[in-house]
Design an enzyme around this catalytic site. Structure first.
Site, PDB file in Angstrom:
ATOM      1  N   GLY A  81      11.139 -29.785  -2.936  1.00  0.00           N
ATOM      2  CA  GLY A  81      12.173 -29.372  -1.994  1.00  0.00           C
ATOM      3  C   GLY A  81      13.449 -29.041  -2.725  1.00  0.00           C
ATOM      4  O   GLY A  81      13.452 -28.847  -3.942  1.00  0.00           O
ATOM      5  N   ASP A  97      20.517 -28.759   5.717  1.00  0.00           N
ATOM      6  CA  ASP A  97      19.330 -28.010   5.308  1.00  0.00           C
ATOM      7  C   ASP A  97      18.183 -28.209   6.294  1.00  0.00           C
ATOM      8  O   ASP A  97      17.090 -28.600   5.918  1.00  0.00           O
ATOM      9  CB  ASP A  97      18.918 -28.435   3.890  1.00  0.00           C
ATOM     10  CG  ASP A  97      17.987 -27.415   3.230  1.00  0.00           C
ATOM     11  OD1 ASP A  97      17.798 -26.324   3.814  1.00  0.00           O
ATOM     12  OD2 ASP A  97      17.451 -27.714   2.164  1.00  0.00           O
TER      13      ASP A  97
END
Ligand SMILES: *[C@@H]1O[C@H](CO)[C@@H](O)[C@H](O)[C@H]1NC(C)=O
Ligand SMILES: *[C@@H]1O[C@H](CO)[C@@H](O)[C@H](O)[C@H]1NC(C)=O
Ligand SMILES: *[C@@H]1O[C@H](CO)[C@@H](O)[C@H](O)[C@H]1NC(C)=O
Ligand SMILES: *[C@@H]1O[C@H](CO)[C@@H](O)[C@H](O)[C@H]1NC(C)=O
Ligand SMILES: *[C@@H]1O[C@H](CO)[C@@H](O)[C@H](O)[C@H]1NC(C)=O
Ligand SMILES: *[C@@H]1O[C@H](CO)[C@@H](O)[C@H](O)[C@H]1NC(C)=O
Ligand SMILES: *[C@@H]1O[C@H](CO)[C@@H](O)[C@H](O)[C@H]1NC(C)=O
Ligand SMILES: *[C@@H]1O[C@H](CO)[C@@H](O)[C@H](O)[C@H]1NC(C)=O
Ligand SMILES: *[C@@H]1O[C@H](CO)[C@@H](O)[C@H](O)[C@H]1NC(C)=O
Length: 775
Positions: free
Chosen positions: A524, A642
Site C-alpha cells: 500500500g 487515502d
C-alpha cells in the site's frame, strides 16, 4: 463566461508602468534612471549574457541562461520561477539549438527590431522572427505572469511578439491554448525530449486539429492517444473533475473555453495568485496540473491525463514494455536491451530496446540444424496487446501451434497471439503493456526470440550444475529451517510485552510471526503487508512494514499508542508494533476476505463472486460509520487522507473495516508521498488539498464519494482496460459521473452527516441505485 478580451492584453493592466515616483531617495534612484534600464528588460545596447538574469517586476519570474544537465556543455535561454528553490523552467527559447558557452553568447535586440539569440560567432540560433518592425524601436520585457514580450519601446502595450503565443511544454495561468482561426496557427504544448533535454519530444497537447472543441494529446504529431472530450459549456466531457471545481464557489480556479470569431482557445486563471500552478506536458506523455505547495516545498500533482501511463502511445519505445504501477514504468522485453541507456535513464525512451541475439530466421540455417537452432517463442501471460497486430486467416487460425508456425514462416514476424483467432505482429512491437496484477486478465502474447536466448537447451553440463546447485540450496534450507524451529521454541515466550493495549515486538519476533515475511498480502501507500500467525494460539495477523517513516522512536510510540486506543467495529484494530533502529512495523488483525477492490474489480471467477447489492450497501454504510467515528468521535480528529477500495478490508462476514487510518500523520505531512501513492485517483482529490494547509475531514468525504461510485458500479473510475479503446469504454459514462458528483457536490455543509442521509434515506438509495445500469 469570460469573453475574449479585446484591445490591451489582460496581463498588461497590472504590471509595467513607468509609475509616478515614490518620495525620498527612491526619486533619485528610479526617476533619474531611464525606463529602459529596468532589470526586467532587454533593449538595444543592453543584451543579456553569461550569468546575468532578468527578473520580472514583482520578482516572480526570471529570464537567463541555464544548463539542464551540468555534465554537458549545453546552454539554453529560458524562463523560470524565481521565488521557488528548484527554479522550474517554464519556457525555453532555443529548444532545438543549445549554445556551448553562455559568456560569449547573448540575447539582444537586433537592428531589425527582433529579439535574437546569438552564439559566440554572432550568428543567430533563435529569433522572434517578426516582420515589419521599425528599427531601433523595440524592447523585450519579462512580466510577472511569466510572459516574455517584445514590444514598442515607447509604448510597451503594443505587443509585437510574446512567449505566451509560443509555448514550450508549460502552460501558465493567463495563457491561451488554442487556434487562430484566420491564420490557422495553433499554440501547442510539446514535451521535453527527456528530463535534461528541452528539445521537442514526441508528446504534445493541442486543440483538436479536426476543429472540434476538445483537446487531444498525440504522439509524433499524429497518433492521438487521449482527448478531453468536447466542451459542454462548463467542462470537457472526459474531465469531470473540472465540474467539481467550477461548481465550488470557493475554488481558486477559473477555467474557460472561448470560441470567438477569430480564435478559439482555452484559458485558465488563479484567483488572487495565492498559489503557483502550471499545466505541463511531461516527459511521460501525460498532461499534468501541478501546484506548488509551500509547506511541502515541492510541486504536487493535482490532476493528470491519461491517468495510466500505459495509455500513452509508445511510451517505452519499440520492444519496450510498460507496467502502469511499475517504478520505473518502462523496461525491455526479455531478450532485448536498452538501445540508448543514457537517454533512457533521463526518461527518453524513443529509441526503445534492441534485440540481444539476432534471430536465426533468414540466416540460411541448414534444414538439419533447424530443429535445434530455429527461433523460439517466449510467452507473456497477462498483457495488453501492442499496436498494429494483423489477424491471420486460414490455416493459421485453427490452433495456437498453427499460429506459431505462421509467424515462424515469415522472418519479419516478431510475435503472435492466439485466443481462438490468430494475430501476428511484424517489425517493432509498440505499446505493449504488462497487466500483471491489474486483475482483469489481459491477453497472452508470444515473442519471437533466438533459440539461444532459452537456457537449459539440453546441455548435460548445465544439468549437472543445476543438480549441484539444487542440492546445496536444499541443504542450506534444511539448516535454516532447523535453526528457526529451535529458535522459535526459545522465543515464543518472549513475544508479548504489553504496552497499553498494544503489544511491543522485536523485529525478530515479527520475522518469526510472518515466517520471515514470506507471505505478502499486499502493498500500500506506506509499505507492504505480510500474513502471519501468533505462535501462542495461531491467531492470524497482518504485519505491515512501514517505509519512509521519519519520526523518531518516541514520537512514533506516542502516535502508535493513540492509534491503538481507537476501536470501532468498522475500523481495523491495531494489535501491536515494532520499532527498532530505523525499522517500523505495525501488527493488525487479519481480515480473511481481503480488500474491497478485489471483490469489486477482480475477476468474477474468484471466490465469492459478485457482491450482492445488500452487501455493497452494508459495506458503504460501514465505511461511512468508520469514517464518522474517526472524524467526530475520537479524542483527536483523524483525517484518513487515502480512502479507496484498497484500504477497505472485509472480515469473514463481509463487514467493512477501514484500514491505514492515522498513518498519514505517522508519516509526517509528506504530501507528495500520500498523493502520488493514491492509485491514480489524484484526479478525484478534494480541491482543498492544494492549499497545503486547510485539509479537513471533507477531503475524506470527497474520496469516499468517489469510492462509493466504484462500490456501486463495480468498476474503476479510472479504468485499466484491455486496449486503449476498451480503456475508454471502462470509464463511467458522464451521466453516471455527474450523478455521483451531484450527490456529493450538493452536500456541502456538514459533510458526513449529510452523506449519511443520502445513504440512510431508503428512497434516495433506491433512486440512486436504480438510475444506474446494473453491472
Ligand atoms: C551538477 O549539479 C549538481 C546538483 O546541482 C551538483 O551536485 C554537482 O556537483 C554538479 N556537477 C558539476 C560537474 O558541476
Ligand atoms: C524565421 O523565419 C524564416 C522564414 O519565415 C525561417 O526560415 C527561419 O527558420 C525562422 N527563424 C527562426 C529562428 O525561427
Ligand atoms: C540603431 O541604433 C544604433 C546605436 O544606437 C545605431 O548605430 C544604428 O544606426 C541605428 N539603426 C538604425 C537603423 O537606425
Ligand atoms: C499603446 O498601444 C496600445 C495597443 O496597441 C494602444 O491601444 C494605445 O493607444 C497605445 N498608447 C499610446 C499612448 O500610443
Ligand atoms: C514521426 O513522424 C515523422 C513524419 O511526420 C516521420 O518521418 C517519423 O519517422 C516519425 N517518427 C517515428 C519514430 O515514427
Ligand atoms: C467532439 O465532437 C466532434 C465533432 O464536432 C466529434 O467528431 C468527436 O468525436 C467528439 N469527441 C468526443 C470525445 O465525443
Ligand atoms: C476578426 O478579424 C477581423 C479581420 O482582422 C476583424 O475585422 C474583426 O474585428 C475581428 N473580430 C474580433 C471579434 O476581434
Ligand atoms: C511477411 O509479412 C509481411 C507483412 O505482412 C509481408 O509484407 C511479407 O510479404 C511477408 N513475407 C513473406 C515471405 O511472406
Ligand atoms: C481475440 O483477440 C482479439 C483482439 O486481438 C479480439 O478482437 C477477439 O474478440 C478475441 N477473441 C476471443 C475469442 O476472445
Amino acid at each position: 463566461m469570460a469573453a475574449a478580451r479585446g484591445g490591451r492584453p489582460w496581463w498588461w493592466s497590472s504590471s509595467s508602468s513607468s509609475s509616478s515616483c515614490a518620495p525620498l531617495l527612491l526619486v533619485l534612484l528610479s526617476c533619474l534612471a531611464p525606463p529602459s534600464r529596468a532589470a526586467d528588460t532587454v533593449a538595444v545596447g543592453r543584451p543579456l549574457s553569461g550569468g546575468q538574469v532578468l527578473v520580472s517586476k514583482a520578482g516572480k519570474f526570471a529570464l537567463g541562461f541555464f544548463q539542464p544537465d551540468n555534465s554537458s556543455q549545453q546552454w539554453y535561454v529560458g524562463i523560470w520561477y524565481n521565488k521557488i528553490p528548484d527554479h522550474t523552467k517554464v519556457w525555453v527559447a532555443n529548444r532545438r539549438a543549445p549554445l556551448s558557452d553562455p559568456d560569449t553568447s547573448q540575447l539582444s535586440i537586433a537592428s531589425d527590431g527582433n529579439m535574437v539569440l546569438l552564439d559566440r560567432a554572432r550568428s543567430p540560433v533563435w529569433s522572434t522572427n517578426v516582420t515589419g518592425i521599425a528599427a531601433n524601436s523595440t524592447v523585450a520585457v519579462i512580466l510577472d505572469t511569466g510572459n516574455l514580450v517584445l514590444a514598442d519601446a515607447s509604448n510597451t502595450s503594443a505587443v509585437l511578439w510574446q512567449s505566451f503565443d509560443h509555448f514550450g511544454d508549460t502552460w501558465l495561468p493567463g495563457g491561451k491554448l488554442g487556434r487562430n482561426k484566420r491564420t490557422g496557427e495553433v499554440t501547442r504544448l510539446v514535451a521535453w525530449r527527456s528530463y535534461t533535454d528541452p528539445a521537442p519530444g514526441m508528446f504534445s497537447l493541442e486543440l483538436d486539429p479536426g476543429g472540434a472543441s476538445q483537446y487531444v494529446m498525440s504522439w509524433n504529431g499524429s497518433r492521438q492517444y487521449w482527448s478531453s472530450g468536447n466542451w459542454t459549456g462548463d467542462m470537457f466531457s472526459s474531465v469531470p473533475e473540472m465540474m467539481a471545481s467550477s461548481a465550488d464557489p470557493l475554488s481558486l480556479y477559473t477555467f474557460n473555453y472561448v470560441d470567438a470569431e477569430n480564435e478559439s482557445y482555452f484559458f485558465y486563471d488563479v484567483k488572487g495568485e495565492v498559489v503557483l500552478t502550471r499545466f505541463v506536458v511531461d516527459v511521460t506523455g501525460q498532461i499534468k496540473f501541478m501546484t506548488w505547495v509551500d509547506s511541502a516545498a515541492q510541486w504536487v500533482l493535482f490532476w493528470s491525463e491519461p491517468k495510466a501511463q500505459g495509455d500513452v502511445h509508445s511510451l517505452c519505445g519499440p520492444f519496450g514494455v510498460c507496467a502502469d504501477s511499475g517504478q520505473p514504468a518502462c523496461s525491455c522485453l526479455r531478450g532485448f536491451h536498452v538501445r540508448r541507456p543514457q537517454q533512457w535513464l533521463q526518461g527518453d525512451h524513443t529509441a526503445g530496446c534492441a534485440r540481444s541475439t539476432a534471430l536465426q530466421c533468414g540466416g540460411g540455417a541448414q534444414p538439419a540444424e533447424r530443429k535445434t537452432k530455429s527461433d523460439r517463442f517466449f510467452t507473456m501471460p497477462d498483457v495488453n496487446l501492442p499496436a498494429g497486430g494483423v489477424s491471420a486467416a486460414g490455416a493459421a487460425a485453427s490452433s495456437a501451434h498453427d499460429c506459431e508456425l505462421a509467424c515462424l514462416a515469415n522472418c519479419s514476424c516478431s510475435a503472435y497471439s492466439y485466443n481462438g483467432s490468430c494475430s501476428l505482429w511484424h517489425g517493432d512491437l509498440i505499446s505493449l503493456r504488462d497487466m500483471t496484477g491489474a486483475g482483469n486478465g489481459g491477453y497472452r502474447i508470444s515473442i519471437r526470440l533466438a533459440a539461444s536466448e532459452f537456457s537449459g537447451s539440453g546441455s548435460t553440463k548445465k544439468l549437472i550444475i543445476g543438480v549441484v546447485v539444487a542440492g546445496v540450496v536444499a541443504a542450506v534450507t534444511l539448516a535454516v529451517v532447523v535453526t528457526v524451529l529451535v529458535r522459535r521454541r526459545r522465543r515464543t515466550k518472549a513475544l508479548r510485552r504489553v504496552e497499553g493495549s498494544l503489544m511491543a515486538f522485536t523485529y525478530r519476533d515479527l520475522q518469526l510471526v510472518t515466517k520471515n515475511f514470506s507471505e505478502k498480502l499486499g502493498g500500500g501507500a506506506f509499505g507492504s503487508v505480510f500474513k502471519g500467525s501468533l505462535p501462542a494460539d495461531g491467531t492470524p495477523v497482518a504485519v505491515k512494514k512501514l517505509e519512509g517513516v521519519r519520526q523518531g522512536e518516541k514520537q512514533f510510540r506516542a502516535e502508535v499508542s493513540t492509534i491503538g486506543t481507537i476501536q470501532h467495529v468498522n475500523l481495523i484494530r491495531l494489535l501491536g508494533f515494532c520499532t527498532e533502529g530505523t525499522r517500523r512495523l505495525l501488527m493488525y488483525e487479519h481480515m480473511p476476505n481481503g480488500s474491497l477492490d478485489r471483490h469489486l474489480f477482480g475477476s468474477s471467477s474468484g471466490h465469492g463472486g459478485v457482491l450482492s447489492w445488500e452487501t455493497r450497501y452494508q459495506i458503504a454504510l460501514g465505511v461511512a460509520r468508520g469514517l464518522d467515528y474517526l472524524h467526530e468521535k475520537c479524542r483527536d480528529c483523524i483525517i484518513h487522507c487515502d480512502i479507496k477500495p484498497e484500504n477497505i478490508l472485509l472480515n469473514d462476514a463481509f463487514a467493512a473495516k477501514v484500514a491505514d487510518f492515522g498513518l498519514a500523520k505517522l508519516m509526517g505531512r509528506d504530501f507528495s508521498r500520500v498523493l502520488t501513492t493514491m492509485r491514480g485517483t489524484v484526479g478525484y482529490l478534494a480541491p482543498e488539498w492544494i492549499s497545503g494547509t486547510a485539509i479537513t475531514t471533507k477531503a475524506d468525504v470527497f474520496s469516499y464519494g468517489m469510492m462509493l461510485f466504484e462500490v456501486i458500479s463495480g468498476r474503476r473510475n479510472v479504468g485499466q482496460g484491455q486496449d486503449s479503446a476498451d480503456a475508454e469504454g471502462a470509464r463511467p459514462t458522464m451521466g453516471m459521473v455527474v450523478q455521483a458528483l451531484e450527490g456529493l457536490v450538493d452536500v456541502n455543509a456538514p459533510p458526513i452527516p449529510r452523506s449519511f442521509n443520502v445513504l440512510g434515506d431508503a428512497s434516495n438509495y433506491v433512486k440512486f441505485f436504480s438510475a444506474l445500469p446494473s453491472g
